[in-house]
Design an enzyme around this catalytic site. Structure first.
Site, short mmCIF file in Angstrom:
data_model
loop_
_atom_site.label_atom_id
_atom_site.label_comp_id
_atom_site.label_asym_id
_atom_site.label_seq_id
_atom_site.Cartn_x
_atom_site.Cartn_y
_atom_site.Cartn_z
CD GLU A 58 -1.71 -2.37 1.70
OE1 GLU A 58 -2.61 -3.24 1.82
OE2 GLU A 58 -0.52 -2.57 2.07
CG PHE A 120 -9.93 -9.44 11.17
CD1 PHE A 120 -8.70 -9.90 11.63
CD2 PHE A 120 -10.17 -9.43 9.80
CE1 PHE A 120 -7.74 -10.37 10.74
CE2 PHE A 120 -9.21 -9.91 8.90
CZ PHE A 120 -7.98 -10.37 9.38
CD GLN A 121 -7.34 -7.03 7.63
OE1 GLN A 121 -8.24 -6.76 6.83
NE2 GLN A 121 -6.19 -7.58 7.25
CE LYS A 170 -17.14 -6.59 3.40
NZ LYS A 170 -16.39 -7.84 3.71
CG MET A 487 22.87 12.21 2.78
SD MET A 487 23.99 13.28 1.85
CE MET A 487 23.03 13.60 0.38
#
Length: 589
Positions: A58, A120-121, A170, A487
């Site tokens: 993502e 969940f999630q 949802k 760097m």
């Protein structure tokens, strides 16, 4: 199959998302599915107008959308699931916020009746993303969804651009309500675009009287659109004033232009930094006075009158106190400045040409980008010089990762047009460049898209080779491989007694075999004599390429303004001692 959706119709929340994207002119969505967004993915499946690009992470979806947005001027669109899907997007959101990139990110959420139950999630996505978005929404009622989606696009692209997020439970996606068309949504966010006429007149007077002026431009010129870049070129051409730019503003004024000084700041050019330090009028157009530009704030452009033009009023006087602050869209401001200045006779002080430009010419003679290319080792500067020479005639877009290679790319690659240079400026996000190159290639399928990378940065999102292969994207990954966190190693050498704590890359992959494992082309080069042929092989290969360019391991990136120093105290050349940093070294100018 494309399912028709009339402008006013009872439809599910998931269908509303698709219809809103259509009305907003969206052709591409970058994303990754999960349980909380399956209704939207199902609606995507049932239409053919909007293309979905399946990334492998993502974070990469957001960076790809940034590349798409930065190279087109249109908002990038992202779709992720709840919980880890949304939290994985946070780095990209923060990156886009600091660099003013317009994004619309849609995240799934657990059903409304489950919010707060640690389902969940489940994650508090709105709370988590509040500090790293321009605005965000949690939509709990399907009847509010279409209106919110249209508001999101408006907020992301109006005023100072930035990322927004809509969190969609949802059950809201499944439920049915009446769709609200875009044209019927009243937008209350309407930031000021038109500048003060009095401030414009004061700036014109300053332009007429300045003896040592400099234009200091930033990404705001590019964000304002092509008209702003054209007006900037007219103003520079007619006044004859020198112009420099931040990392994010490269291309707004052509690098081939005779007034161009190059990039300024910590790794900017000597002539640009000296002009900024010694000017008597500094006109900031669409930049935000970030710390990599200002150096020591108390010594920044100490003898100048300062003007700041910005669409964001909160940027005015935030870091540097200015004599004139002009709030407005860059294009609108420049149009009025040119109109007033021309109406008053297009006057400038003759000292600009007779004294100021000769002084700048002397600074250019320092040749601050000089390096020694000797033997059979490829210097990274040489690699980028050859890349510039061999690609300059192509329809070329450049993205970068973050580190030394990024600064060398800004120094040695030249851009004559806006939207051709995509890099992570404010957040400095390693792993940005590869997925950004994917977004650019999606937007410009026939162009040559090259990601200039370091091996350490590139490995952070290496999984996106799968995306490049799946969608047949001929992105070229030009990796300057010094087997170091370059760097970090440079700062450890100069500031930390050469104690190289965790800055050596070990157990690196064979990049040629890695490319072949994905079904792509791999090229390796460690000889300056064969570099041109290898670069041309990369360019002419039809599909994705990983180019492993083995370069000098301990090359330092100069010029460099040490932290806490003003613009006129720059390290030039390969000075390597702490004494040079603190003022004892001969290379501290």
């Amino acid at each position: 199959m494309t399912r028709e959706m009339p402008s006013e119709l009872e439809m599910t929340g998931a269908q509303m998302v698709i219809q809103a994207l259509r009305e907003q002119g969206v052709d591409t969505v970058f994303g990754y599915p999960g349980g909380a967004v399956l209704p939207i993915y199902d609606a995507l499946f049932q239409q053919n107008e909007i293309r979905h690009i399946l990334v492998r992470h993502e974070q990469a979806a957001v960076h790809a959308a940034e590349g798409y947005a930065r190279s087109t001027g249109k908002p990038g669109v992202v779709l992720v699931t709840s919980g880890p899907g949304a939290t994985n997007a946070v780095t990209g959101l923060t990156d886009a916020l600091l660099d003013s990139i317009p994004l619309v990110v849609m995240s799934g959420q657990v059903a409304t009746f489950m919010i707060g139950t640690d389902g969940f999630q489940e994650a508090d996505t709105v709370g988590i993303t509040r500090p790293c978005t321009k605005h965000n929404w949690l939509v709990k009622d399907t009847s509010d969804l279409s209106r919110t989606l249209h508001q999101a696009f408006h907020v992301a692209t109006t005023g100072r651009p930035g990322p927004v997020l809509i969190d969609i439970p949802k059950d809201v996606q499944f439920a049915t309500a009446t769709y609200t068309p875009r044209d019927t949504v009243q937008q209350r966010y309407n930031p000021r675009r038109s500048p003060s006429e009095a401030a414009i007149a004061e700036l014109v007077t300053m332009i007429e009287r300045a003896k040592r002026p400099v234009f200091y431009t930033g990404g705001g010129v590019i964000n304002s659109g092509p008209r702003a870049s054209q007006l900037l070129r007219e103003l520079v051409g007619e006044t004859g004033f020198p112009i420099t730019s931040t990392l994010m503003g490269l291309g707004a004024y052509p690098a081939s232009g005779k007034a161009w000084l190059g990039m300024l700041g910590m790794h900017g050019l000597y002539e640009a930094n000296m002009a900024m330090h010694d000017c008597d009028l500094m006109i900031n157009i669409g930049a935000r006075f970030d710390d990599r530009i200002t150096g020591l704030v108390s010594a920044f452009s100490p003898n100048s009158r300062k003007v700041h033009i910005d669409i964001d009023p909160s940027s005015i006087n935030k870091v540097i106190r200015v004599d004139v602050g002009i709030v407005g869209d860059v294009a609108d401001v420049l149009e009025q400045v040119l109109a007033q200045w021309r109406a008053r006779g297009s006057k400038t002080d003759a000292a600009v040409q007779t004294k100021w430009w000769p002084e700048i010419a002397a600074w250019k003679q320092v040749d601050c980008l000089h390096y020694e290319q000797s033997g059979k080792v490829i210097k990274p500067q040489y690699a980028l010089q050859r890349l510039q020479e061999l690609t300059k005639k192509y329809d070329r877009y450049i993205t970068t990762e973050v580190g030394q290679h990024q600064m060398w790319a800004a120094q040695f690659l030249h851009f004559d047009e806006p939207h051709r240079w995509m890099t992570s400026g404010g957040l400095g996000t390693m792993g940005y460049g590869f997925p950004a190159s994917i977004g650019v290639q999606i937007a410009h399928p026939e162009a040559l898209v090259i990601n200039v990378a370091g091996e350490a940065s590139w490995l952070m999102n290496m999984q996106e080779m799968g995306t490049a292969m799946q969608f047949g994207l001929p992105v070229k990954q030009f990796i300057l491989n010094n087997e170091r966190l370059g760097m970090v190693r440079q700062w450890q050498q100069l500031l930390h007694g050469e104690r190289y704590s965790q800055s050596w890359s070990e157990s690196l992959p064979d990049f040629v075999k890695l490319a072949e494992a994905f079904g792509a082309k791999g090229i390796i080069c460690d000889d300056p004599d064969t570099l041109d042929d290898a670069i041309m092989e990369m360019i002419t290969t039809p599909g994705p390429v990983i180019f492993d360019c083995l370069v000098a391991k301990h090359e330092n990136c100069f010029p460099m303004i040490p932290s806490g120093k003003p613009h006129n105290e720059m390290l030039l050349g390969d000075a390597s001692t702490v004494g040079a940093i603190t003022g004892a070294g001969a290379m501290l100018v």
